[in-house]
Design a protein around this motif. Structure first.
Motif, PDB file in Angstrom:
ATOM      1  N   GLU A 156       0.827  -1.205   0.000  1.00  0.00           N
ATOM      2  CA  GLU A 156       0.000   0.000   0.000  1.00  0.00           C
ATOM      3  C   GLU A 156       0.863   1.257   0.000  1.00  0.00           C
ATOM      4  OE1 GLU A 156      -4.187   1.577   1.868  1.00  0.00           O
ATOM      5  OE2 GLU A 156      -3.262  -0.252   2.630  1.00  0.00           O
ATOM      6  N   PHE A 157       1.961   1.247   0.754  1.00  0.00           N
ATOM      7  CA  PHE A 157       2.886   2.380   0.718  1.00  0.00           C
ATOM      8  C   PHE A 157       3.404   2.600  -0.705  1.00  0.00           C
ATOM      9  CE2 PHE A 157       3.755   2.311   5.441  1.00  0.00           C
ATOM     10  CZ  PHE A 157       3.457   3.640   5.643  1.00  0.00           C
ATOM     11  N   ILE A 158       3.798   1.517  -1.365  1.00  0.00           N
ATOM     12  CA  ILE A 158       4.360   1.628  -2.715  1.00  0.00           C
ATOM     13  C   ILE A 158       3.337   2.227  -3.677  1.00  0.00           C
ATOM     14  CG2 ILE A 158       5.164   0.283  -4.700  1.00  0.00           C
ATOM     15  CD1 ILE A 158       6.461  -1.643  -2.658  1.00  0.00           C
ATOM     16  N   ILE A 159       2.098   1.747  -3.625  1.00  0.00           N
ATOM     17  CA  ILE A 159       1.070   2.251  -4.533  1.00  0.00           C
ATOM     18  C   ILE A 159       0.746   3.711  -4.255  1.00  0.00           C
ATOM     19  CG2 ILE A 159      -1.335   2.002  -5.263  1.00  0.00           C
ATOM     20  CD1 ILE A 159       0.588  -0.148  -6.301  1.00  0.00           C
ATOM     21  N   LEU A 160       0.582   4.066  -2.979  1.00  0.00           N
ATOM     22  CA  LEU A 160       0.262   5.448  -2.634  1.00  0.00           C
ATOM     23  C   LEU A 160       1.372   6.413  -3.048  1.00  0.00           C
ATOM     24  CD1 LEU A 160      -1.332   5.015   0.926  1.00  0.00           C
ATOM     25  CD2 LEU A 160      -2.506   5.389  -1.255  1.00  0.00           C
ATOM     26  N   ILE A 161       2.604   5.926  -3.062  1.00  0.00           N
ATOM     27  CA  ILE A 161       3.725   6.771  -3.488  1.00  0.00           C
ATOM     28  C   ILE A 161       3.784   6.859  -5.012  1.00  0.00           C
ATOM     29  CG2 ILE A 161       6.246   6.927  -3.561  1.00  0.00           C
ATOM     30  CD1 ILE A 161       6.191   5.552  -0.748  1.00  0.00           C
ATOM     31  N   LEU A 162       3.673   5.715  -5.689  1.00  0.00           N
ATOM     32  CA  LEU A 162       3.883   5.682  -7.134  1.00  0.00           C
ATOM     33  C   LEU A 162       2.810   6.422  -7.919  1.00  0.00           C
ATOM     34  CD1 LEU A 162       5.158   2.045  -7.831  1.00  0.00           C
ATOM     35  CD2 LEU A 162       6.467   4.170  -7.738  1.00  0.00           C
ATOM     36  N   ILE A 163       1.562   6.427  -7.448  1.00  0.00           N
ATOM     37  CA  ILE A 163       0.501   7.039  -8.249  1.00  0.00           C
ATOM     38  C   ILE A 163       0.682   8.550  -8.386  1.00  0.00           C
ATOM     39  CG2 ILE A 163      -1.228   5.266  -7.780  1.00  0.00           C
ATOM     40  CD1 ILE A 163      -2.401   7.006  -5.628  1.00  0.00           C
ATOM     41  N   ALA A 164       1.469   9.156  -7.515  1.00  0.00           N
ATOM     42  CA  ALA A 164       1.698  10.610  -7.607  1.00  0.00           C
ATOM     43  C   ALA A 164       3.024  10.941  -8.278  1.00  0.00           C
ATOM     44  CB  ALA A 164       1.671  11.232  -6.216  1.00  0.00           C
ATOM     45  N   MET A 165       3.875   9.953  -8.496  1.00  0.00           N
ATOM     46  CA  MET A 165       5.231  10.221  -8.983  1.00  0.00           C
ATOM     47  C   MET A 165       5.281  10.841 -10.383  1.00  0.00           C
ATOM     48  SD  MET A 165       7.702   9.388  -6.788  1.00  0.00           S
ATOM     49  CE  MET A 165       9.107   8.740  -7.684  1.00  0.00           C
ATOM     50  N   PRO A 166       4.503  10.384 -11.369  1.00  0.00           N
ATOM     51  CA  PRO A 166       4.638  10.969 -12.714  1.00  0.00           C
ATOM     52  C   PRO A 166       4.390  12.476 -12.746  1.00  0.00           C
ATOM     53  CG  PRO A 166       3.443   8.897 -12.825  1.00  0.00           C
ATOM     54  CD  PRO A 166       3.589   9.223 -11.372  1.00  0.00           C
ATOM     55  N   SER A 167       3.246  12.914 -12.233  1.00  0.00           N
ATOM     56  CA  SER A 167       2.931  14.342 -12.272  1.00  0.00           C
ATOM     57  C   SER A 167       3.852  15.152 -11.369  1.00  0.00           C
ATOM     58  CB  SER A 167       1.469  14.574 -11.878  1.00  0.00           C
ATOM     59  OG  SER A 167       1.205  14.061 -10.588  1.00  0.00           O
ATOM     60  N   LEU A 168       4.213  14.591 -10.213  1.00  0.00           N
ATOM     61  CA  LEU A 168       5.099  15.298  -9.288  1.00  0.00           C
ATOM     62  C   LEU A 168       6.496  15.441  -9.886  1.00  0.00           C
ATOM     63  CD1 LEU A 168       5.198  16.608  -6.515  1.00  0.00           C
ATOM     64  CD2 LEU A 168       5.735  14.382  -5.523  1.00  0.00           C
ATOM     65  N   ASN A 169       6.974  14.414 -10.569  1.00  0.00           N
ATOM     66  CA  ASN A 169       8.280  14.490 -11.221  1.00  0.00           C
ATOM     67  C   ASN A 169       8.312  15.548 -12.309  1.00  0.00           C
ATOM     68  OD1 ASN A 169      10.718  12.684 -10.725  1.00  0.00           O
ATOM     69  ND2 ASN A 169       9.041  11.262 -10.360  1.00  0.00           N
ATOM     70  N   VAL A 170       7.263  15.591 -13.103  1.00  0.00           N
ATOM     71  CA  VAL A 170       7.212  16.601 -14.172  1.00  0.00           C
ATOM     72  C   VAL A 170       7.218  18.003 -13.575  1.00  0.00           C
ATOM     73  CG1 VAL A 170       5.705  17.589 -15.952  1.00  0.00           C
ATOM     74  CG2 VAL A 170       6.116  15.131 -15.889  1.00  0.00           C
ATOM     75  N   GLN A 171       6.484  18.180 -12.487  1.00  0.00           N
ATOM     76  CA  GLN A 171       6.444  19.491 -11.829  1.00  0.00           C
ATOM     77  C   GLN A 171       7.833  19.901 -11.321  1.00  0.00           C
ATOM     78  OE1 GLN A 171       3.380  19.653  -8.861  1.00  0.00           O
ATOM     79  NE2 GLN A 171       3.750  21.811  -8.359  1.00  0.00           N
ATOM     80  N   LEU A 172       8.551  18.967 -10.701  1.00  0.00           N
ATOM     81  CA  LEU A 172       9.884  19.270 -10.190  1.00  0.00           C
ATOM     82  C   LEU A 172      10.878  19.505 -11.324  1.00  0.00           C
ATOM     83  CD1 LEU A 172      10.178  16.718  -7.238  1.00  0.00           C
ATOM     84  CD2 LEU A 172       9.777  19.155  -7.088  1.00  0.00           C
TER      85      LEU A 172
END
Length: 308
Positions: A156-172
């Protein structure tokens, strides 16, 4: 300007610190036990009162269907609810900052491809993605849980982290590419500064304040996501589905809301108490973020006046 003199910061941080301290102390000193009053009897042995008790009757904020103090229940679950959100929000930011370090200097065509992939995901509800990925793992079946607790929690930790990574990475990446185009960066490149030197000495000092505010935003986003999953009976650590009503492995707040939503029109305080604490936590974090934002703006103003 000092944060310790800011009412917003003092209120928000005090609420979170006191709540977490009480929750941890309840586990350490009281073994996680929650006050319970199953029944009150008359002198002749007949039942005088039975749960659920309304607020200000037996307990300040009432009890649930089994006579457990709602305030005590929420306090006990605070360390799980706030702790889970803190860990997920921090790891989202940490992995995104690290990954964006390797990606922010990719060719423009590659960055556009990443952005094309990530932008649609930012509009798709994270709740639905998390629900479909988690429901088959965290729900209890007639054969029991298919996986042990540590596997369910880790997944659950992995899923909750990964689902935000694409958009958050692009923003950074966009933030770093914006700073990279500044004149002082080009001057540092001309003087022979390495990518690593420029990144840590020039780019990070320009962006760390924005990242601190983004961490608060991620905290609020994860908090809302857990509420949505709780309503869908996807509870952190697992949902026990049996012949009776679903139950939670922990007392975290999203589970209290999701499992008790059936009492919304009858014993509404059972649902409103965890919702109230969710709201107070969100308000506290928003106030801390606002205090930090004001502080950073004040620092920027002082720096600009000094340079004039």
């Amino acid at each position: 300007m000092s944060l310790l003199r800011t009412k917003k910061f003092l209120f928000g941080s005090s609420f979170l610190i006191i709540l977490m301290t009480l929750s941890i102390l309840n586990t350490v000193l009281n073994d996680g036990e929650i006050r319970q009053e199953p029944f009150f009897y008359n002198d002749d042995g007949t039942i005088n009162k039975a749960p659920p008790y309304p607020p200000f009757d037996v307990f300040p904020l009432g009890s649930d269907m089994y006579g457990y103090d709602m305030l005590h229940t929420v306090v006990e679950g605070a360390k799980y609810s706030i702790g889970i959100v803190l860990v997920v929000a921090f790891l989202r930011m940490f992995f995104s900052v690290v990954l964006s370090y390797f990606l922010f200097r990719v060719p423009e065509s590659v960055f556009k491809a990443l952005k094309t992939f990530a932008e649609p995901l930012s509009f798709f509800p994270q709740t639905l993605i998390a629900y479909f990925l988690l429901s088959t793992v965290v729900l209890y079946t007639i054969h029991g849980f298919h996986h042990p607790l540590w596997v369910r929690v880790s997944y659950e930790f992995i899923i909750l982290i990964l689902i935000a990574m694409p958009s958050l990475n692009v923003q950074l990446i966009e933030q770093k590419r914006r700073v990279w185009k500044e004149e002082f960066i080009q001057s540092a490149i001309t003087l022979g500064g390495s990518k690593r030197h420029i990144y840590f000495k020039h780019i990070l000092p320009q962006l760390y304040e924005e990242w601190i505010l983004m961490f608060g935003q991620q905290f609020l986003q994860v908090l809302a996501l857990l509420v949505h999953l709780g309503v869908l009976h996807v509870l952190f650590g697992g949902t026990i589905m049996g012949e009776g009503p679903p139950s939670s492995v922990t007392h975290e707040w999203s589970g209290l809301i999701g499992l008790n939503k059936r009492f919304m029109l009858t014993y509404e305080w059972i649902v409103y108490v965890p919702i109230m604490f969710f709201a107070l936590t969100a308000i506290s974090v928003a106030m801390i973020n606002k205090a930090l934002s004001d502080l950073f703006k004040h620092r920027e103003m002082v720096r600009n006046n000094r340079d004039m």
